[in-house]
Design an enzyme around this catalytic site. Structure first.
Site, PDB file in Angstrom:
ATOM      1  N   GLY A 276       0.766  -1.242   0.000  1.00 37.14           N
ATOM      2  CA  GLY A 276       0.000   0.000   0.000  1.00 37.14           C
ATOM      3  C   GLY A 276       0.791   1.284   0.000  1.00 37.14           C
TER       4      GLY A 276
ATOM      5  N   PRO B 290       4.761  -5.159  -0.579  1.00 38.52           N
ATOM      6  CA  PRO B 290       4.749  -3.968  -1.430  1.00 38.52           C
ATOM      7  C   PRO B 290       4.687  -4.334  -2.910  1.00 38.52           C
ATOM      8  CG  PRO B 290       6.986  -4.416  -0.702  1.00 38.52           C
ATOM      9  CD  PRO B 290       6.112  -5.434  -0.025  1.00 38.52           C
TER      10      PRO B 290
ATOM     11  N   ARG C 257      -4.757   3.276 -15.906  1.00 39.78           N
ATOM     12  CA  ARG C 257      -4.887   4.015 -14.646  1.00 39.78           C
ATOM     13  C   ARG C 257      -5.513   5.401 -14.808  1.00 39.78           C
ATOM     14  NH1 ARG C 257      -1.522   5.448 -11.574  1.00 39.78           N
ATOM     15  NH2 ARG C 257      -2.576   4.777  -9.685  1.00 39.78           N
TER      16      ARG C 257
ATOM     17  N   CYS D  63     -11.507   3.835 -29.037  1.00 41.30           N
ATOM     18  CA  CYS D  63     -12.790   4.513 -29.261  1.00 41.30           C
ATOM     19  C   CYS D  63     -13.583   4.640 -27.968  1.00 41.30           C
ATOM     20  CB  CYS D  63     -13.579   3.779 -30.329  1.00 41.30           C
ATOM     21  SG  CYS D  63     -12.663   3.733 -31.855  1.00 41.30           S
TER      22      CYS D  63
HETATM   23  N1  LLP Z   1      -1.327  -6.982  -0.844  1.00 42.25           N
HETATM   24  C1  LLP Z   1      -2.629  -7.096  -1.174  1.00 42.25           C
HETATM   25  C2  LLP Z   1      -3.471  -8.070  -0.463  1.00 42.25           C
HETATM   26  C3  LLP Z   1      -3.169  -6.277  -2.191  1.00 42.25           C
HETATM   27  O1  LLP Z   1      -4.456  -6.372  -2.503  1.00 42.25           O
HETATM   28  C4  LLP Z   1      -2.340  -5.343  -2.854  1.00 42.25           C
HETATM   29  C5  LLP Z   1      -2.864  -4.480  -3.925  1.00 42.25           C
HETATM   30  C6  LLP Z   1      -0.977  -5.287  -2.478  1.00 42.25           C
HETATM   31  C7  LLP Z   1      -0.509  -6.111  -1.460  1.00 42.25           C
HETATM   32  C8  LLP Z   1      -0.013  -4.347  -3.131  1.00 42.25           C
HETATM   33  O2  LLP Z   1      -0.368  -3.028  -2.948  1.00 42.25           O
HETATM   34  P1  LLP Z   1       0.629  -1.850  -3.373  1.00 42.25           P
HETATM   35  O3  LLP Z   1       1.847  -1.960  -2.501  1.00 42.25           O
HETATM   36  O4  LLP Z   1       0.960  -2.022  -4.794  1.00 42.25           O
HETATM   37  O5  LLP Z   1      -0.151  -0.617  -3.116  1.00 42.25           O
HETATM   38  N2  LLP Z   1      -4.647  -1.038  -9.771  1.00 42.25           N
HETATM   39  C9  LLP Z   1      -4.535  -0.058  -8.710  1.00 42.25           C
HETATM   40  C10 LLP Z   1      -3.936  -0.653  -7.460  1.00 42.25           C
HETATM   41  C11 LLP Z   1      -4.658  -1.882  -6.985  1.00 42.25           C
HETATM   42  C12 LLP Z   1      -4.053  -2.494  -5.751  1.00 42.25           C
HETATM   43  C13 LLP Z   1      -4.661  -3.815  -5.438  1.00 42.25           C
HETATM   44  N3  LLP Z   1      -4.080  -4.497  -4.312  1.00 42.25           N
HETATM   45  C14 LLP Z   1      -3.742   1.130  -9.232  1.00 42.25           C
HETATM   46  O6  LLP Z   1      -3.327   1.126 -10.393  1.00 42.25           O
HETATM   47  O7  LLP Z   1      -3.579   2.133  -8.518  1.00 42.25           O
END
Ligand code: LLP
Length: 420
Positions: free
Chosen positions: A239, A277, A315, A345
């Site tokens: 996150g 991450p 995105r 389109c």
């Molecule tokens: N762990 C779990 C259980 C998750 O659902 C996610 C992301 C992560 C780790 C990794 O999160 P990160 O560190 O990348 O924030 N498509 C969206 C982001 C979707 C995230 C989904 N889950 C975007 O392009 O902003």
């Protein structure tokens, strides 16, 4: 120094000019910097110091085998959400024993495969899933390692599509229910409860929600310990956000320091810390290169129509995300404002509005910070083959995914003609 920088007026990725890559592999293409990825991973490891820990890269952010192999070689673990991601990790030489399996909808077949290869842990998100995993493990004659993903009900203050830690979201198990379940661990003879986990959302730019979540979850782990159930690990999810525009996300070091501080303030520093991450590892390590096909002046509005579309990078269209658009070669001028749009389109096929650029048709642009959730969320919409992907390593670059062909586009399809 950033791996993406101008030398004279040419944009370089590490030691290679972006224009040189695009001349060689065509446009559009994703370009990744190995160094940037390695540095981000090392920043986690350094900040973690002596803490028993495992950095499990969230494969969903970008599952390219070359990136996975780079991380596997560095000793990373992986966070997966499907059998497909598991197969990618295995194909890249990743260690199943360092792999955790998240996600709300694991099928029996996925559970079986994950048990057969011996993954580290299942992050279980519902009672129904727990019952199913117990059954599948029993049928295989093994015990499945389990961590309950708890939902701490905190507001991650991020885009609603990527906030997951509120009770209205589909993710995780409410804390009281999870605690009741740990207390009944004996009811699940084929499960070993080894951890607790939570993930509250993505692209968080403030430490506060992380701290709030930890302050809800960690005391429960302490309670379990007092009741005689010592969990071996705590998984804090992913996150951590990156800077796309003017956000000021905490550094990897500051984020890890907060987690370590909370762990020790609850006396849990002997637990293994798992992190998941995604974006913080690969987000800044990639760009999407695209060529300007046309410049269109329409009644006071000026469009730069490029050869990448929302199918390649969704995105901006899906979340209204802002990503920088910069030229591969700086021109002296004139600078004008453009809406940078793709050929798909759909009116949402916009990479950026009102961007100040000095460009001509044929110029190459880079959409920055596209390493995470770029290629991974790509599709073939409008029958557009997926772009090539390139990994730059110092002065060399490698095609790590070939551009799809038109045959790839139609693979597996059959023409069936009924009677007329
Ligand atoms: N762990 C779990 C259980 C998750 O659902 C996610 C992301 C992560 C780790 C990794 O999160 P990160 O560190 O990348 O924030 N498509 C969206 C982001 C979707 C995230 C989904 N889950 C975007 O392009 O902003």
């Amino acid at each position: 120094m950033s791996a993406f920088d101008y030398r004279d007026d040419r944009l370089f990725v590490e030691g290679v000019a972006l224009a040189e890559i695009v001349d060689a592999v065509g446009s559009p293409c994703y370009v990744y910097s190995r160094r940037t990825l390695v540095e981000a991973y090392r920043a986690f490891v350094e900040a973690l110091g002596d803490q028993p820990s495992l950095v499990c890269y969230a494969v969903k952010a970008n599952g390219n085998l070359a990136l996975l192999a780079t991380l596997a070689d560095l000793g990373a673990g992986f966070d997966i959400v499907s059998q497909g991601e598991l197969e990618r990790v295995l194909a890249a030489g990743g260690d199943p024993a360092r792999t955790v399996f998240s996600g709300v909808g694991k099928t029996e077949a996925e559970m079986r495969r994950a048990l057969e290869v011996g993954i580290r842990c299942f992050n279980v998100e519902s009672m129904a899933e727990l019952a199913r995993l117990d059954q599948v493990a029993g049928a295989l004659g093994v015990r499945a390692p389990v961590s309950l993903r708890v939902n701490p009900d905190v507001d991650a203050k991020t885009h609603p599509y990527i906030a997951t830690g509120l009770k209205e979201n589909k993710f995780g198990i409410a804390l009281p229910e999870a605690m009741a379940c740990y207390a009944r661990a004996r009811d699940y003879p084929h499960l070993a409860f080894i951890g607790m986990d939570c993930h509250i959302g993505s692209q968080l730019t403030d430490l506060r929600p992380f701290a709030d979540a930890l302050d809800r979850v960690l005391p429960e782990i302490v309670r379990l310990r007092r009741a005689g159930l010592a969990l071996a690990h705590v998984d804090v999810g992913g996150g951590l956000g990156i800077r796309y525009r003017d956000e000021r996300p905490p550094t990897i070091g500051a984020y890890v320091a907060l987690v370590l501080d909370r762990l020790s303030s609850y006396g849990l520093e002997d637990s293994e810390l798992i992190l998941e991450p995604g974006r913080a590892l690969v987000g800044a390590a990639g760009l999407l290169a695209t060529r300007v096909e046309y410049i269109k002046d329409a009644d006071g509005k000026r469009f730069a129509i490029v050869d990448a579309g929302m199918n390649d990078l969704i995105r901006p269209a899906l979340y209204g995300a802002w990503q920088n658009v910069i030229p591969a070669r700086r021109r002296p001028g004139p600078v004008r404002e453009y809406d940078v749009v793709g050929p798909v389109c759909e009116s949402a096929d916009v990479f950026g509005r009102g961007r100040s650029l000095a460009i001509e048709p044929g110029d190459v642009l880079a959409i920055a910070d596209a390493g995470a959730y770029g290629s991974a969320m790509g599709s073939q919409y409008n029958a557009r083959p997926r772009p090539a992907e390139v990994l730059v390593d110092g002065a060399r670059f490698h095609v790590v995914r070939e551009r799809e062909t038109y045959d790839d586009l139609m693979r597996g399809e059959r023409v069936v003609r009924g009677g007329l």
